[in-house]
Structures are given as structure tokens and as C-alpha cells.
Design a protein around this motif. Sequence first.
Motif, PDB file in Angstrom:
ATOM      1  N   PRO A  95      40.623  72.549 109.929  1.00 14.53           N
ATOM      2  CA  PRO A  95      39.558  72.942 110.855  1.00 14.53           C
ATOM      3  C   PRO A  95      40.068  72.802 112.290  1.00 14.53           C
ATOM      4  O   PRO A  95      40.675  71.790 112.630  1.00 14.53           O
ATOM      5  N   PRO A  96      39.836  73.823 113.138  1.00  5.53           N
ATOM      6  CA  PRO A  96      40.364  73.781 114.518  1.00  5.53           C
ATOM      7  C   PRO A  96      39.935  72.536 115.273  1.00  5.53           C
ATOM      8  O   PRO A  96      40.694  72.025 116.095  1.00  5.53           O
ATOM      9  N   GLU A  97      38.751  72.037 114.969  1.00  6.73           N
ATOM     10  CA  GLU A  97      38.277  70.859 115.722  1.00  6.73           C
ATOM     11  C   GLU A  97      39.025  69.582 115.326  1.00  6.73           C
ATOM     12  O   GLU A  97      38.733  68.501 115.826  1.00  6.73           O
ATOM     13  N   ARG A  98      39.997  69.719 114.435  1.00 12.01           N
ATOM     14  CA  ARG A  98      40.871  68.584 114.123  1.00 12.01           C
ATOM     15  C   ARG A  98      42.322  68.868 114.534  1.00 12.01           C
ATOM     16  O   ARG A  98      43.241  68.249 114.037  1.00 12.01           O
ATOM     17  N   ILE A  99      42.500  69.837 115.447  1.00  9.63           N
ATOM     18  CA  ILE A  99      43.869  70.194 115.858  1.00  9.63           C
ATOM     19  C   ILE A  99      44.128  69.827 117.321  1.00  9.63           C
ATOM     20  O   ILE A  99      43.350  70.190 118.210  1.00  9.63           O
ATOM     21  N   CYS A 100      45.217  69.087 117.557  1.00 11.87           N
ATOM     22  CA  CYS A 100      45.677  68.824 118.922  1.00 11.87           C
ATOM     23  C   CYS A 100      46.856  69.736 119.198  1.00 11.87           C
ATOM     24  O   CYS A 100      47.789  69.801 118.403  1.00 11.87           O
ATOM     25  N   PHE A 101      46.815  70.425 120.317  1.00  9.40           N
ATOM     26  CA  PHE A 101      47.877  71.359 120.669  1.00  9.40           C
ATOM     27  C   PHE A 101      48.756  70.698 121.727  1.00  9.40           C
ATOM     28  O   PHE A 101      48.387  70.603 122.889  1.00  9.40           O
ATOM     29  N   ALA A 102      49.924  70.232 121.307  1.00 14.09           N
ATOM     30  CA  ALA A 102      50.858  69.544 122.210  1.00 14.09           C
ATOM     31  C   ALA A 102      51.966  70.503 122.634  1.00 14.09           C
ATOM     32  O   ALA A 102      51.956  71.675 122.279  1.00 14.09           O
ATOM     33  N   GLY A 103      52.924  69.997 123.383  1.00 12.70           N
ATOM     34  CA  GLY A 103      54.102  70.817 123.733  1.00 12.70           C
ATOM     35  C   GLY A 103      54.262  70.935 125.233  1.00 12.70           C
ATOM     36  O   GLY A 103      53.299  71.181 125.955  1.00 12.70           O
ATOM     37  N   VAL A 104      55.502  70.793 125.687  1.00 12.89           N
ATOM     38  CA  VAL A 104      55.783  70.717 127.117  1.00 12.89           C
ATOM     39  C   VAL A 104      55.860  72.110 127.755  1.00 12.89           C
ATOM     40  O   VAL A 104      55.820  72.243 128.972  1.00 12.89           O
ATOM     41  N   GLY A 105      55.940  73.147 126.937  1.00 14.24           N
ATOM     42  CA  GLY A 105      56.093  74.497 127.508  1.00 14.24           C
ATOM     43  C   GLY A 105      55.276  75.541 126.784  1.00 14.24           C
ATOM     44  O   GLY A 105      55.823  76.502 126.256  1.00 14.24           O
ATOM     45  N   LYS A 106      53.970  75.355 126.774  1.00 13.48           N
ATOM     46  CA  LYS A 106      53.123  76.350 126.101  1.00 13.48           C
ATOM     47  C   LYS A 106      53.079  77.633 126.943  1.00 13.48           C
ATOM     48  O   LYS A 106      52.845  77.574 128.149  1.00 13.48           O
ATOM     49  N   THR A 107      53.247  78.753 126.301  1.00 15.89           N
ATOM     50  CA  THR A 107      53.135  80.021 127.029  1.00 15.89           C
ATOM     51  C   THR A 107      51.655  80.403 127.147  1.00 15.89           C
ATOM     52  O   THR A 107      50.803  79.874 126.410  1.00 15.89           O
ATOM     53  N   ASP A 108      51.363  81.355 128.032  1.00 20.57           N
ATOM     54  CA  ASP A 108      49.978  81.821 128.166  1.00 20.57           C
ATOM     55  C   ASP A 108      49.460  82.330 126.822  1.00 20.57           C
ATOM     56  O   ASP A 108      48.299  82.119 126.470  1.00 20.57           O
ATOM     57  N   GLU A 109      50.354  82.999 126.111  1.00 18.90           N
ATOM     58  CA  GLU A 109      49.967  83.549 124.816  1.00 18.90           C
ATOM     59  C   GLU A 109      49.558  82.429 123.847  1.00 18.90           C
ATOM     60  O   GLU A 109      48.573  82.546 123.110  1.00 18.90           O
ATOM     61  N   GLU A 110      50.321  81.352 123.876  1.00 15.83           N
ATOM     62  CA  GLU A 110      49.995  80.216 122.998  1.00 15.83           C
ATOM     63  C   GLU A 110      48.680  79.560 123.436  1.00 15.83           C
ATOM     64  O   GLU A 110      47.872  79.139 122.603  1.00 15.83           O
ATOM     65  N   MET A 111      48.478  79.469 124.748  1.00 17.64           N
ATOM     66  CA  MET A 111      47.215  78.886 125.238  1.00 17.64           C
ATOM     67  C   MET A 111      46.034  79.739 124.776  1.00 17.64           C
ATOM     68  O   MET A 111      45.001  79.214 124.347  1.00 17.64           O
TER      69      MET A 111
END
Length: 429
Positions: A95-111
Motif C-alpha cells: 500500500p502506498p501509505e506504507r512506502i517511504c521514498f528515499a534517495g539523494v538524487g530523485k528526478t522530477d519524473e520519480e517525484m
Amino acid sequence: MDHFTYRNRILHCEDVPVAELAAKYGTPLFIYSQATLLENLKEIQTAFAPAAPTICYSIKTNGNTHIARLMVNNGAGCDVTSGGELYRALTAGCPPERICFAGVGKTDEEMRYGLGTGVLMFNVESHAELHALGEVAKSMGKVAPVALRVNPDLPPKTHAKTDTSVKGVKFGLDIDTILEVAQGVVGHPHLRVQGLHMHLGSPILSADPYRQGLEKGLKLIEALRKQGHPIEYLNMGGGFGINYRKQEALPASAFAEVILPAVKQSGCKLVLEPGRFIVGNAGLLVGRVIFTKESGGKHYIIQDAAMNDLIRPTLYDSFHRIWPVAPEVGLATPPIDYEIEMANTFKQNVVGPVCESGDFLAKDRYLPRAKRGDLLAVFSAGAYGMAMSSNYNSRVRAAEVLVTGDKHRLIRRRETFADLIAAEEHCTA
Ligand code: LLP
């Protein structure tokens, strides 16, 4: 505790002889024990139960969707570090509400992907990222949920290549300037700064870094709240070490003892991002001996698992226990101490077929004599093994098998030669 045991000199994963799996699925082969995976997850869930945490299994450690699904079905969320990992987590049913999106270089597309999915939070690591995320959220008419990742500037605590909380590394917001950065987005209409995140490094064999990190973290939470940010989450990342050699690692309860009181004091909800602790000792890599040879006074066992399957020894000089799957002489199980010469052993190098001198799994290791066709087990290979594997030397990636009791099933087929060139097809000159 794991479920790889020798019974009458034959290595079993749960109730299945490892040699049977190697014969059926081929080598090199990653073998995982479901009971070990679940017990390790349970150990963390139990230790931290008083805080009712969100435990986000760190997909980077082993992203196989069958393993991730097992985690998700047993109450875990996911920590993802790229669009690809988010895709894996969602495919595994997280479920998305259990996902943390980490990473030092997220692209706009990933955001955009994360915002569109509705993840719990973005762990934000720089001033530039914070503002880019604000822009992307604005363009989508959304408010991005944010945890600021702080680099708390702690003393070295693990291998330099995986220490993420010493001053000057690329990770996190510098503790000296994080409050300035946060001040700049007070009242931002498209950003909601609702958490503080830190991931100290990996693997960590002491609770002290967490104590030190929390001491600084609690002060920061107070200061962020004073600025007007509604801080509700404290995410302490992953990093809990495992027994690669002997009994060097701590139980989850030792980390909980330090983390729980601080969480209570902060009034925050706890998030954790463990990976290695869950899957590291739940997996082994089995290789079959191709040749043995002597060179310059050194003894080599050349087997079919290589640095492209498990790069940790090459990259970090990491130690992985190795022992025959069916030892004919000497000890019936791996030794407690590999430094000591044992009967029927001599110093050998375990290497693979890759064309690099750096392709090794063990150096100068006391092991029994091996012969063509023997199977060797490389232990503690569940974490950062398959996940960091490659097609170098155009070697196909290994198969993965999940065992539960006396049952086993393929969870990733061995790649084929056609897979090696599939992405190059239909590309015209
Ligand atoms: N959260 C964040 C933000 C991370 O960067 C990591 C790991 C984790 C969680 C999970 O850490 P764990 O619980 O697995 O220790 N390839 C190296 C380890 C790299 C760790 C990267 N970050 C190795 O094979 O030792």
C-alpha cells in the motif's frame, strides 16, 4: 537464528537438501528460507511493538517481488530509493501509505511517480531537492509529504563505503544548516514537512550510533516544531547488523532499548527501514566447483559463483562464511573461527570465472580440499547479493529459489543468453 542446518553432513535449507535444489535449478543459485525471513521480520516487529512502528522493508537489499510480497503480507511497508524500486514495491502489493521514498538524487519524473502514487513520505536530502519537490507538487496541485533527512555528523561506525552519517558524505542535510533549509519552507503551500529521517550507515554492530543520532535528532525535532513544522514521524532508517562471522551482531531488542524511549519522548510515530537484518542470513549462494588449481604457491577453488553474483567481498572486502554443502572430511558444519587451521583443511582462495583478479569470494581461507562438481555454500548472501548482481562478462544472472518447509519454488528464473541482448534488439542504426 536461521534455517540453514547440516543434518548428517548435508546442508539443508529448512527441510530441503541444498544439493537437491542445485541439481534441480542449476548453479549459481540463491536459496532463501521463508521461515528465516519471517522470523527476522517478526523479531523487529516484536522488539519495536510498543511504538507500533511502520517497518519499511528496504527494497534495495533484495528487491525480488516474491520476497517483498512476503514482507508486505506480513505487515511491512517498503523503503524505496528509485522509480524502479517504487515499481517493485507496488508490484509486490505494498500500500502506498506504507512506502517511504528515499534517495539523494530523485528526478522530477520519480517525484511525479511518487506523488501520483501517494507515498507516505519523501525523505529529502538537499535544499535543491526540497524546492524541486515543491515545484513538482505544485504542478500536480498536490502537497508533498516530507521527512527531512539529516546527516547527524557522527564518528565513523562501519565501512567507509557504507557509512552515511559522517560529515561531508553526500547523504542528508548537514546538521549545521538543516534548520535554515527548513525555515525557508515554513508555510510552503505544496510541502508538508512532517518528519525527521536519518540512516546512519550499514551494517552497524552497536546501538551507540543510534543513541548519538537520537540525542541530536530530538533537539532538531523540537526546533523544527518551533519553526512551525508539524513533525509527526521519526524515521531511524536501517543499518542493524547481522552475524557474518560469528555472533557479532545485536538482537533487534538492543536497538529498541535505545530507540523506543527517544521515540516516546519525541511524541512521534516511528518508521524503520531495515533490510539486511531481515534478508541477510535468510539467503545463501551455492556454487559448483569447476576446477581447482595451484598458482604461485596459492591454492584456488574456481567455482561458478562470481563477483557478478556477489560483489561484496570484492567491493568491501566483506567476509562471508563458506563451507562445502556436503563435507566429506573434517568438520561437519562451518567452523566457529575461520582463522584457526582445522584438520583436513588448508588455505585456499575461492574465486569465480570472471576476468578480474578482484573476482573472489574468499581469500586465504582454511577449507577442505574440493574437487570438480562439489558444491560450496556462501552464507549470509541474502542481502545485497542478487540486488547488486550484474551481467559482467555477459554472465546470466543466477536463479532464486524460496524454500518453505519441504517445499521450494523458483522466484526468479535463471536468465538466458537471449535476455542478455534483449534490450539491444530493435535498436536501429
Ligand atoms: N535506509 C536507507 C536510507 C539506506 O540507505 C539503507 C541502505 C537502508 C535503509 C537499509 O540498510 P540495512 O538495514 O540493509 O543495513 N551494499 C552494502 C550496503 C549498502 C547500504 C545502503 N543503504 C553492503 O552490501 O554491505
